[in-house]
Design a protein around this motif. Structure first.
Motif: not given
Lengths: 241, 553
Positions: B36-39, B129-141
């Motif tokens: 889910g995270y990778r996707l 994992p979805v939230l983590a994926g979004v955060g990682a893709a958009l460089g979240a603080p």
């Protein structure tokens, strides 16, 4: 009718039953007494097929319980200490199911007679999920007696019954013996054992400590005088019944 | 030790007692979460890199999050209804806890917390994992990784509140002794309706918007981005997460936390009050007994017992229990909904040419097999375990384990067979496939019903769980996982055996006489033999394992 020879049952390293040899004759009531964890229930579970013996031999009505379990079970009626049934069946349907698996043919008359005798006729079409503990216990008697077994075994048959139920069961046990059945019960109520049993077997730590009628038990207890309670405490070194 | 600590310790011990299950579940959950995270990360990065829509990419990601939250909220609501009846009003430990010198408020606070964990833990596990994926893709603080999960967890307090309130209504007004049945039936009916409604929306229409038609694709995305769910709680959570991405705190987070806390506190207070006022008596009250004249057994029961002996008596008993138990028969509703959704899906597929129809028809043969596998998991696998605490009764009767297991098989086979053949033949007819496939589809479906029912009943007998609290949990046991693995292997083998005839049907329009050729007969014979062997071996394995079981089988 019931022959138990060198019955042993182990759970891991623990011996629940240790070379127990015992028999119950046709026409007698045999009461098994012993402290909690003595191995009474385990021995009974081995006889009725709910536990597999680690060693020894069990013969019911001439049928070896290991080699011919179906015949041994057909000759046995069993009442557990806590009876659970299919909650979505009524008592009448449950008894019809038991009659079917025992190949009893049309057992309607016998079913109705048992329901009447155990005061369940008014509840015969109620789902058993709505039954009280006492009602379930009385239904367990109906189930056990439906096949007219030669050997009747009851594990703590008085638990959950009311006063009337107590009296009914004591009378029933004597009637069964009088009809030539072998009756085996376990109980912690010494008065019941004293009142209905022809012989009493005391089991402690998985072994048979003493067996016989009251006089024989007194002798085996070293000549203790008094009632069953004194004899029992002497035989079990004071461990609670 | 506090009540919560006792509860936690109990849970840890329960998990530790089943190490294999725990390890398997952990591996599966980790794999799903990582996937889910990778996707998610890949999808968000792709969307932001898509040249035409960079300006609306944030809105699309945000709307997607809202939709995801909404779906998981609905799923949590589905499970919480039955769970709240059991946890808040019918729990075994409730009377024990209330008898202790602990305030009732604390006891019900614990129960609500338990309900929240039961209902929300899995949805939160999927959201993280979805939230983590979004955060990682958009460089979240770093603050994002605290705020976003908090918002998601608070969101799931809302279905818990709603489900518990609904359960309270059921407890108050359901017929005596029927609360759990009514709650289960309501949940399943809602799920079945939701499934059919979702299907009726025809989501496949989205697939007609292709990258080749970029204008339509962009128009669709523009519309999607303009969808406003701002008044709904999922949007509050998505807004809070989005603001956290930019290092801000959104007022929606405070609103969400306040509503969640108020909801949970209200539910705990109401549950306590309901318990005190005796509303929950409908949980255990029994209908008044009625003396009725003895009726003979119905003809169908007499016929079964007369013809099959103890086996027939066991089948008759199973049929009666199944039809009376809402927890069992309500599963059928969701299966019928699945079947309905499947037919609707097939009907909506455009079939311009015969080759394409046959291709879909060939795929249908494999799909039906998978569908039957799912149906058997729910309907056939639990049958032996459903003997429950009454299993001692069968054990002390002169009834062989073989009769018990085969009885379950005979009981489950007819409806599974009917469903499979209806799906196989019905879909072939709807698609107007060639005569070769018209023969193959119902035959393969029937074989699949035979194999899947045998596998399910056999594996269910080999790995019974008589102490289960709800039939649903049986589908998550290691035995059920083993069944699904074997079912997939069977489906793959069948597909392999029928691949050549299917190819001939698609490419050469073979005549019905094909099945009388050596090749055709070998294919059908192979499938039949494989199915019979799978069923027989699984049943034999189940009988052997069940016979060897200690105690209550």
């Amino acid at each position: 009718m019931l022959e138990i020879r060198d019955l042993t049952k182990t759970y891991g390293r623990r011996k629940a039953v240790d070379r127990l040899t015992l028999h119950a004759r046709a026409g007698e009531v045999l009461a098994l007494l012993g402290p909690n964890g003595a191995g009474k229930t385990t021995a009974i579970r081995c006889v009725v097929g709910l536990a597999r013996p680690s060693g020894g031999e069990i013969v019911v009505a001439g049928h070896d319980a290991a080699r011919d379990p179906l015949a041994a079970r057909a000759a046995t009626g069993y009442v557990p200490d806590r009876a659970w049934f299919y909650p979505k069946l009524t008592a009448r349907e449950l008894l019809r199911y038991v009659a079917g698996v025992r190949r009893l043919g049309d057992a309607t008359a016998r079913i109705e007679a048992l329901l009447e005798r155990f005061r369940l006729a008014a509840h015969a079409d109620t789902l058993t999920e709505a039954y009280s503990h006492g009602m379930r216990q009385r239904l367990a008697f109906c189930v056990a007696l439906l096949g007219d077994p030669q050997l009747f075994i009851a594990d703590e048959p008085m638990v959950g019954l009311d006063v009337q139920g107590h009296r009914d069961v004591k009378r029933l046990l004597r009637e069964l013996a009088a009809a030539g059945k072998a009756v085996v019960i376990t109980t912690h109520t010494l008065a019941v054992a004293e009142e209905v049993a022809d012989r009493i077997a005391v089991v402690d730590r998985g072994r048979l400590t003493a067996v016989g009628a009251m006089d024989e038990l007194r002798a085996q207890a070293g000549g203790v005088t008094g009632g069953l309670e004194d004899v029992y405490l002497a035989l079990t070194e004071g461990r609670a019944a | 030790m506090t009540l919560a600590a006792v509860k936690l310790l109990t849970g840890v011990r329960a998990l530790a007692a089943r190490p294999v299950w725990l390890a398997g579940a952990a591996v599966m959950l980790t794999a799903v979460c990582y996937g889910g995270y990778r996707l998610t990360r890949h999808a968000v990065e792709w969307l932001y890199a898509y040249p035409l829509i960079t300006t609306i990419a944030p809105a699309i990601v945000k709307r997607s999050l809202e939709g995801f939250f909404l779906v998981l909220m609905a799923a949590a609501l589905f499970s919480v209804l039955v769970a709240s009846v059991g946890t808040l009003y019918g729990a075994d430990d409730l009377e024990l806890l209330l008898a202790q010198p602990v305030s009732g408020a604390r006891v019900f606070a614990l129960k609500v917390a338990e309900l929240f964990v039961n209902a929300a833990a899995l949805p939160v596990a999927f959201v993280l994992p979805v939230l983590a994926g979004v955060g990682a893709a958009l460089g979240a603080p770093p603050s994002y990784y605290a705020v976003a999960p908090l918002a998601a967890a608070a969101l799931f307090a809302l279905p818990v509140t709603l489900g518990a309130l609904l359960a309270l209504v059921l407890v108050r007004f359901s017929p005596p002794g029927r609360v759990k049945e009514v709650a289960t039936a309501v949940s399943i009916a809602v799920a079945a309706a939701a499934l059919l409604a979702l299907r009726a929306l025809r989501p496949e229409q989205l697939t007609r918007i292709t990258a080749a038609n970029e204008a339509a694709f962009e128009a669709f995305l523009q519309t999607f981005a303009r969808l406003d769910l701002g008044w709904m709680p999922p949007a509050w959570a998505a807004n809070a997460a989005w603001a956290a991405l930019e290092g801000r705190l959104h007022p929606g987070l405070a609103a969400l936390l306040a509503v969640a806390a108020a909801g949970l506190v209200t539910v705990a207070a109401l549950a306590r009050r309901a318990y005190r006022r005796g509303w929950v008596r409908s949980l255990d009250a029994a209908p008044a007994p009625k003396a009725r004249p003895a009726k003979p057994a119905p003809a169908w029961e007499r016929a079964l017992t007369a013809r099959l002996g103890p086996l027939g008596a066991a089948v008759a008993k199973d049929a009666r229990v199944y039809l009376r138990d809402a927890q069992q028969w309500s599963q059928t509703l969701i299966l019928l909904a699945l079947g309905g959704a499947y037919f609707l899906s097939l009907a909506s597929v455009p079939v311009p040419t015969r080759e394409f129809r046959d291709l879909i028809g060939a795929l249908n043969v494999a799909f039906v097999s998978f569908l039957v596998a799912g149906v058997s998991l729910r309907a056939a696998y639990p049958l032996v375990s459903l003997e429950g605490k009454a299993v001692w009764l069968a054990r002390v009767q002169p009834l062989r384990a073989r009769d018990l297991v085969v009885g379950k098989f005979l009981f489950a086979l007819p409806p599974t067979l009917a469903l499979a053949v209806a799906l196989g033949a019905g879909a072939a007819r709807a698609l107007e496939v060639s005569s070769v496939l018209a023969v193959c589809a119902p035959f393969a479906a029937a074989c699949s019903a035979l194999a899947m029912t045998g596998l399910a009943v056999g594996l269910g007998a080999a790995h019974p769980r008589f102490d289960h609290s709800h039939p649903n949990e049986l589908a998550l046991t290691p035995g059920a996982v083993a069944y699904m693995a074997l079912a997939v292997a069977y489906s793959a083998s069948t597909a392999y055996l029928l691949a050549r005839p299917a190819l001939r049907a698609v490419t050469a329009a073979a005549a019905p006489a094909y099945w009388r050729t050596v090749e055709g007969a070998a294919a059908l014979g192979g499938v039949a033999a494989l199915s019979a062997a799978a069923a027989a071996l699984a049943l034999a394995y189940g009988v052997r394992q069940l016979s060897g079981r200690e105690g209550a089988w």
